[in-house]
Design a protein around this motif. Structure first.
Motif, short mmCIF file in Angstrom:
data_model
loop_
_atom_site.label_atom_id
_atom_site.label_comp_id
_atom_site.label_asym_id
_atom_site.label_seq_id
_atom_site.Cartn_x
_atom_site.Cartn_y
_atom_site.Cartn_z
N LEU A 22 5.06 -3.77 0.72
CA LEU A 22 3.80 -3.38 1.35
C LEU A 22 2.66 -3.94 0.52
CD1 LEU A 22 4.51 0.44 1.99
CD2 LEU A 22 4.44 -1.34 3.74
N ASP A 56 -1.81 -4.44 5.20
CA ASP A 56 -0.69 -4.16 6.11
C ASP A 56 -1.03 -2.96 6.99
OD1 ASP A 56 0.80 -6.18 5.09
OD2 ASP A 56 2.20 -4.91 3.96
N ARG A 57 -0.59 -3.05 8.25
CA ARG A 57 -0.74 -1.93 9.19
C ARG A 57 0.57 -1.13 9.20
NH1 ARG A 57 -3.94 -2.85 13.80
NH2 ARG A 57 -2.11 -2.41 15.03
N VAL A 58 0.45 0.16 9.09
CA VAL A 58 1.66 1.00 9.01
C VAL A 58 1.55 2.21 9.93
CG1 VAL A 58 2.32 0.38 6.64
CG2 VAL A 58 0.68 2.24 6.99
N GLN A 89 5.26 5.42 -0.37
CA GLN A 89 5.75 4.28 0.42
C GLN A 89 6.94 4.70 1.29
OE1 GLN A 89 7.32 1.06 -2.00
NE2 GLN A 89 8.20 2.47 -3.49
N CYS A 136 6.06 4.92 4.99
CA CYS A 136 5.33 3.83 5.66
C CYS A 136 6.27 2.86 6.38
CB CYS A 136 4.52 3.04 4.62
SG CYS A 136 3.21 4.02 3.89
N LYS A 151 5.97 -0.61 8.33
CA LYS A 151 5.04 -1.72 8.60
C LYS A 151 5.20 -2.20 10.04
CE LYS A 151 4.08 -6.25 6.67
NZ LYS A 151 4.32 -7.14 5.52
N ASP A 177 3.43 -4.77 13.48
CA ASP A 177 2.60 -5.92 13.87
C ASP A 177 1.21 -5.43 14.27
OD1 ASP A 177 4.65 -7.68 13.42
OD2 ASP A 177 5.44 -7.50 15.45
N ASP A 178 0.36 -6.37 14.64
CA ASP A 178 -1.03 -5.99 14.92
C ASP A 178 -1.37 -6.01 16.40
OD1 ASP A 178 -1.04 -8.64 15.33
OD2 ASP A 178 -2.47 -9.14 13.73
N ARG A 225 13.13 4.20 10.36
CA ARG A 225 12.93 2.77 10.07
C ARG A 225 13.56 1.88 11.13
NH1 ARG A 225 10.13 2.08 5.80
NH2 ARG A 225 10.20 3.63 4.14
#
Ligand code: NAD
Ligand code: ZN
Ligand code: ZN
Length: 369
Positions: free
Chosen positions: A77, A81-83, A148, A151, A153, A155-156, A320
């Motif tokens: 991370l 980063d977008r989470v 962490q 979290c 991660k 995409d945008d 996950r």
């Protein structure tokens, strides 16, 4: 740094939106700017004391954001980063994680205390006191510092104030039917309570190809929404559902009943057991009061008809794997997300948001930043 957060200081009082002091991330922790936070009923259980977790606490556990800074020892991370936050931490290496039950990761033992996993102290402070975090997250805030281990991660391609819904409600409801309840094509599924969790149970039932999907909710708006999301029938009470199911299934009743009404009551287990047939599963997703230790049900039904009562935490999912998988389902048009968000609020309006939850006005209200 200074930031703003909604803090609960006393039971059955409003959330107090105020300035707080936030320490930098320590070992394994990240500083995140929150982009969206869903108003889930579980925070309301803390407010009422059904869930007697220690106060003061920053609420919110259904969130997504952008990482601003990473502490020492953080891997995979980086700032920017977008989470999405899994509301349960996942270490990936304890026995529960290794057995594919990462919703039950051993790190979950720290949830109730609300302090950081790394050293069991607070990064958040106000009025000279340490603040706990709902589910170790505290997403009713402009910024937070979390592990962490929470979290995921992403995409945008999805706004954070929509993506946040995958941090609790979507996966919890979908998984309650498909994983915990093991619903299959052709099954009959009943969902009791069409809130942020129940509506996603409806989506899960539709996705596996259930023949009949009966939604139960006393609020007409919820019943209407359930039909839009794939329910085949919607009724106001469990008694009505029992009569309808007997008719629809020639007395075979349902294979799966998911309890997702706002608060569980012991006698609702009996009512839900009466909706499932032979080897039928009642999936207890909603929270019962911590002090409640008795439930009413026919234990004879468990033996004679092999009926089962099962608990379900975060839909028995593996966050996950399942959060990215559900994002893909949304991309391919098989999972509704935007439509779940029936109202947005500013952080300052959080108490109005919870009033709307209490009055059944939303599928999901979302705080936007
Ligand atoms: N197990 C988990 O992992 C998990 C995760 C998130 C939330 N939860 C729990 O799930 C429950 C639902 O959460 P939510 O955010 O969807 O709540 P919500 O308030 O958005 O929705 C609850 C719905 O239940 C309906 N309802 C109330 N009484 C009913 C009854 N007797 N019969 C039928 N419907 C009834 C309400 O009208 C409302 O539409 C809460 O107890 C919450 O804490 C559990
Ligand atoms: Zn939740
Ligand atoms: Zn683990």
């Amino acid at each position: 740094m200074k930031t703003r957060a909604a803090v609960l200081w006393d039971r059955n009082k409003d959330w107090s939106v105020e300035e707080i002091e936030l320490d930098p991330p320590k070992e394994g922790e990240v500083l995140v700017a929150i982009g969206g936070s869903g108003l889930c009923h579980s925070d309301e259980h803390v407010l009422t004391g059904d869930l007697p977790w220690p106060l003061p606490m920053i609420g919110g556990h259904e969130g997504a954001g952008v990482i601003q800074e990473v502490g020492p020892g953080v891997t995979g991370l980086a700032a920017g980063d977008r989470v999405i936050f899994s509301f349960l931490p996942v270490c990936g290496r304890c026995r529960a994680c290794a057995r594919g039950m990462s919703n039950l990761c051993e790190l979950g033992m720290y949830l109730g205390a609300g302090m950081q996993i790394s050293d069991h102290t607070a990064r958040h402070h106000a009025r000279g006191q340490d603040l706990g975090l709902m589910c170790l997250l505290g997403t009713f805030a402009e910024h937070t510092v979390i592990s962490q281990a929470n979290c995921i991660k992403i995409d945008d391609d999805l706004p954070l104030d929509v993506a946040c819904l995958l941090g609790c409600g979507v996966v919890t409801g979908w998984g309650a039917v498909t994983y915990s309840g093991e619903a299959r094509a052709g099954d009959t599924v009943v969902i009791v309570g069409v809130g942020g969790i129940g509506i996603n149970a409806v989506q899960g039932a539709a996705a596996v190809g259930a023949e009949h999907i009966v939604a139960v909710d006393p609020v007409a708006f919820k019943r209407q929404k359930a039909l839009e999301f794939g329910a085949t029938h919607a009724v106001a009470t469990s008694d009505e559902a029992a009569a309808l199911l007997a008719e629809l299934t020639r007395g075979q009743l349902a294979q799966v009943c998911v309890n997702t009404m706002g608060i569980g009551e012991g006698d609702q287990i009996a009512a839900s057991l009466a909706l499932v047939g032979k080897r039928g599963r009642v999936v207890v997703t909603n929270l019962h009061r911590a002090v409640e230790t008795t439930v009413a049900m026919s234990a004879l039904d468990l033996t004679l008809f092999e009926k089962q009562v099962r608990g379900s935490l975060f839909g028995s999912s593996n966050p996950r794997a399942d959060i990215p998988r559900m994002l893909e389902l949304h991309r391919s048009g098989k999972l509704k997300l935007e439509e779940l968000r029936t109202q947005t609020y500013s952080l300052d309006d959080i108490n109005a948001g919870y009033d709307d939850l209490r009055n059944g006005r939303n599928l999901r209200g979302v705080i936007t930043f």
